[in-house]
Write an enzyme that holds these catalytic residues in place. Sequence first.
Site, short mmCIF file in Angstrom:
data_model
loop_
_atom_site.label_atom_id
_atom_site.label_comp_id
_atom_site.label_asym_id
_atom_site.label_seq_id
_atom_site.Cartn_x
_atom_site.Cartn_y
_atom_site.Cartn_z
N ARG A 74 107.86 41.51 -0.22
CA ARG A 74 109.26 40.94 0.59
C ARG A 74 109.53 41.89 1.01
O ARG A 74 109.67 43.25 0.68
CB ARG A 74 110.46 40.61 -0.60
CG ARG A 74 109.79 39.44 -1.50
CD ARG A 74 110.14 37.84 -0.28
NE ARG A 74 110.16 37.09 -1.13
CZ ARG A 74 108.69 36.44 -1.45
NH1 ARG A 74 107.28 37.26 -1.18
NH2 ARG A 74 107.97 35.40 -2.32
N HIS B 32 103.51 36.33 7.41
CA HIS B 32 103.97 35.82 5.57
C HIS B 32 102.94 34.96 5.30
O HIS B 32 102.80 34.17 5.15
CB HIS B 32 104.60 35.06 5.45
CG HIS B 32 105.20 35.69 4.09
ND1 HIS B 32 106.47 35.66 2.97
CD2 HIS B 32 104.60 35.35 3.08
CE1 HIS B 32 106.67 35.41 2.08
NE2 HIS B 32 105.64 35.33 1.81
N GLU C 17 112.95 36.15 8.43
CA GLU C 17 111.56 36.09 8.97
C GLU C 17 112.03 34.24 9.22
O GLU C 17 112.83 33.82 8.72
CB GLU C 17 110.63 35.53 7.57
CG GLU C 17 109.59 37.00 7.45
CD GLU C 17 108.67 36.41 5.86
OE1 GLU C 17 108.60 35.92 5.42
OE2 GLU C 17 108.42 38.06 5.28
#
Length: 320
Positions: free
Chosen positions: A239, A287, A268
Amino acid sequence: MEKAHIYITRKIPEVMLQPFQSAFSFRMWEKEDEPVPREILLEEVRNADAVMCVLSEKIDEEFFLAAPKVKIVANMAVGYDNMDIQAAKRHNVILTNTPDVLTETTADLGFSLLMAVARRIVEANQFIKKNQWKNWSPLLLAGTDIHHKTIGIVGMGRIGEAIARRAKGFNMDIVYHNRSRNKEAEERLQAIWLPFEQLIQEADFVVSVIPLTDETYHLFDELAFKKMKDSAIFINISRGAVVDEGALVNALESNQIRAAGLDVFEKEPIASNHPLMNLENVVCLPHIGSATKETREKMMALCLENIDSVLRNQGPKTPI
Ligand code: 8YV
């Protein structure tokens, strides 16, 4: 009898819903280029018996108040830092995640990122496509070795272990840090547990696979980067918020560490003018740790199976 209603916060292929269509009614957010706005989400879940969501949705007190009928929220991720577990308990809602099905795929991506950074794969690709390859020279795009180096895995859970197995195949020495010792990894992979402070000083590659919690928020801060070797490569596939991004930018700009590979960011999607985007010694990915067709299909199926099972009063398959 009215069918139980399921709201899905992202567009998923219709074919995934087919096995469940006779039992449930579905609605989903159809736009692929923007997330469901919060107010629409809160409106949509008003009549839902179950919700399938992704990491960008905050599943908090406000959500549960807006969704009085909801019995289960299925998160399409193994991490669940987007969910307020205490609030779910208060509202008697079951939460599920998608462990195991994404372990190997995410470890593949983590290792790809490590290799891409160490061997400068992205730069090399740009170099040749921009027609800059004019001559051979001994240090042209010279990277750094991976084999026989020390990998430091921070977070030795399922994905950490899968990365350690890959590292073993590259003849790397494996050190790790985890709250509890992983005896299996120690015996099978000769992984050595180290205190965090020592790991970051000794590892050539520091790989973050640690979940985001109150304790791990900004674990990789200014001091941590200062302690790393100046040749260290930092990889983050867990993360973004386990890293103080400002401190990481400083460490990379001032060559306190050699390079970084990042699949995750504090915010994000990350802005294209973020300072990280201007650094040559960073490879950034949007991601995509678990993003293979096979694995994403397994994740979607597991969410739907959890929902199906809970709505049939048979309990969740992978509860949080
Ligand atoms: C998810 C992830 O695909 O599983 C996790 O925790 O980070 C990824 O695998 C992504 O977060 C979308 O929800």
